[in-house]
Write an enzyme that holds these catalytic residues in place. Structure first.
Site, mmCIF file in Angstrom:
data_model
loop_
_atom_site.group_PDB
_atom_site.id
_atom_site.type_symbol
_atom_site.label_atom_id
_atom_site.label_comp_id
_atom_site.label_asym_id
_atom_site.label_seq_id
_atom_site.Cartn_x
_atom_site.Cartn_y
_atom_site.Cartn_z
ATOM 1 N N GLU A 146 -24.480 -21.398 19.430
ATOM 2 C CA GLU A 146 -23.323 -21.232 20.163
ATOM 3 C C GLU A 146 -22.070 -20.402 19.460
ATOM 4 O O GLU A 146 -22.161 -20.226 18.226
ATOM 5 C CB GLU A 146 -22.828 -22.575 20.598
ATOM 6 C CG GLU A 146 -21.547 -22.555 21.440
ATOM 7 C CD GLU A 146 -20.846 -23.825 21.741
ATOM 8 O OE1 GLU A 146 -21.305 -24.967 21.006
ATOM 9 O OE2 GLU A 146 -20.224 -24.180 22.450
ATOM 10 N N LYS B 23 -20.993 -21.712 29.829
ATOM 11 C CA LYS B 23 -20.818 -23.051 29.378
ATOM 12 C C LYS B 23 -19.864 -23.835 30.704
ATOM 13 O O LYS B 23 -18.854 -23.305 31.002
ATOM 14 C CB LYS B 23 -20.148 -23.158 28.039
ATOM 15 C CG LYS B 23 -20.133 -24.653 27.898
ATOM 16 C CD LYS B 23 -19.616 -24.787 26.211
ATOM 17 C CE LYS B 23 -19.786 -26.091 25.831
ATOM 18 N NZ LYS B 23 -19.202 -26.071 24.220
ATOM 19 N N CYS C 226 -24.322 -26.675 24.205
ATOM 20 C CA CYS C 226 -23.643 -27.820 23.289
ATOM 21 C C CYS C 226 -23.201 -29.055 24.090
ATOM 22 O O CYS C 226 -24.085 -29.958 24.335
ATOM 23 C CB CYS C 226 -22.528 -27.287 22.504
ATOM 24 S SG CYS C 226 -22.306 -28.205 20.931
#
Ligand SMILES: NC(=O)CCC(=O)C(=O)O
Length: 262
Positions: A44, A113, A147
């Site tokens: 990430e 995200k 994540c």
């Protein structure tokens, strides 16, 4: 295609120094490709790390640098690249965005995200995405999270119901939550009867220590790979033919009662 050779680039990331991180990513992609692989995965925010105070200055404008570099590498080495995620600046907002490149160097999908992680102040500096990360790699349908997204079972379930056979999780997941990291991935693999493939960074971002432990888990919940806490490239081959086999052994998708779950 039933087998997919995957290379995970478990790197350290220089905080707020995209040129340093790009040079390293280039070198590591070349090394991974030379060893023979179908798909290379990065962690990430590998371009800047969580350099949030000055993220608008260091983020990649419209992902241009990432696209130029990864597209060239994918084409040159005839390899798919899941470019983890990068901080990218679009219309004055910074997103945490995945770019997926096919063997011809085409961007075949992007994903920003959707769940921003308050413990690391993401919601103060970043904008959340509003679409799922559903891609195809060499004909295999995959789902991509970033994540903290791993904590939301609805997200992975939705992508698996839409056809994903493998879930990818680029991450910057730090101590002291190794226990959560490991168990959440194993749970997502077992409950969805799918592969879970993660690439976490190592090293420090300020005071925060990231532990690596990138993992590959099969749809039965067996750990095919768990890296240590040091930098390195990890190669694993997954056999996708086990997905339908396990789904027929315990037919959870036939036994679901979605009418009760709302
Ligand atoms: N970068 C992140 O989203 C970190 C997520 C995390 O550490 C967690 O515990 O969740």
């Amino acid at each position: 295609m039933t087998q997919l050779r995957i290379a995970l680039l478990q790197m350290d990331i220089a905080l707020g120094q995209p040129e340093v991180n790009q040079a390293k990513a280039r070198e590591w992609v070349e090394k991974a490709a030379a060893a023979g692989t179908d798909l290379i995965v990065l962690p990430e925010m590998w371009n800047t790390g969580y350099s949030l105070q000055n993220i608008k200055e260091v983020a990649d404008r419209n992902g241009e640098q990432t696209r130029a570099m990864m597209s060239e590498l994918a084409r040159t080495y005839n390899v798919n690249i899941h470019a983890g995620s990068v901080s990218d600046l679009r219309d004055g907002q910074v997103y945490n965005t995945t770019y997926l490149f096919d063997r011809k160097g085409q961007v075949t999908g992007t994903y920003s995200k959707v769940h921003l992680f308050r413990l690391m102040d993401e919601e103060k500096y970043l904008q959340g995405g509003d679409r799922l990360g559903e891609f195809t790699v060499d004909g295999v349908q995959i789902g991509s999270m970033i994540c903290y997204d791993l904590r939301f079972p609805e997200l992975s379930r939705t992508m698996v119901l839409n056809g994903a056979q493998a879930l990818f999780v680029p991450a910057e997941w730090p101590h002291p939550r190794l226990n959560h990291w490991r168990h959440l991935q194993i749970a997502r693999a077992i409950e969805n009867q799918t592969f879970v493939i993660s690439c976490n960074r190592v090293g420090f971002g300020g005071e925060t220590e990231f532990f690596g432990h990138s993992m590959v888990i099969d749809p039965w919940g067996e750990i095919l790979l768990e890296a240590d806490e040091t930098e390195g490239i990890h190669h694993v081959t997954i056999d996708l033919s086990v997905v339908p086999e396990i789904r027929s052994r315990i037919p959870i998708f036939e036994d679901r009662r979605p009418e009760l779950y709302k």
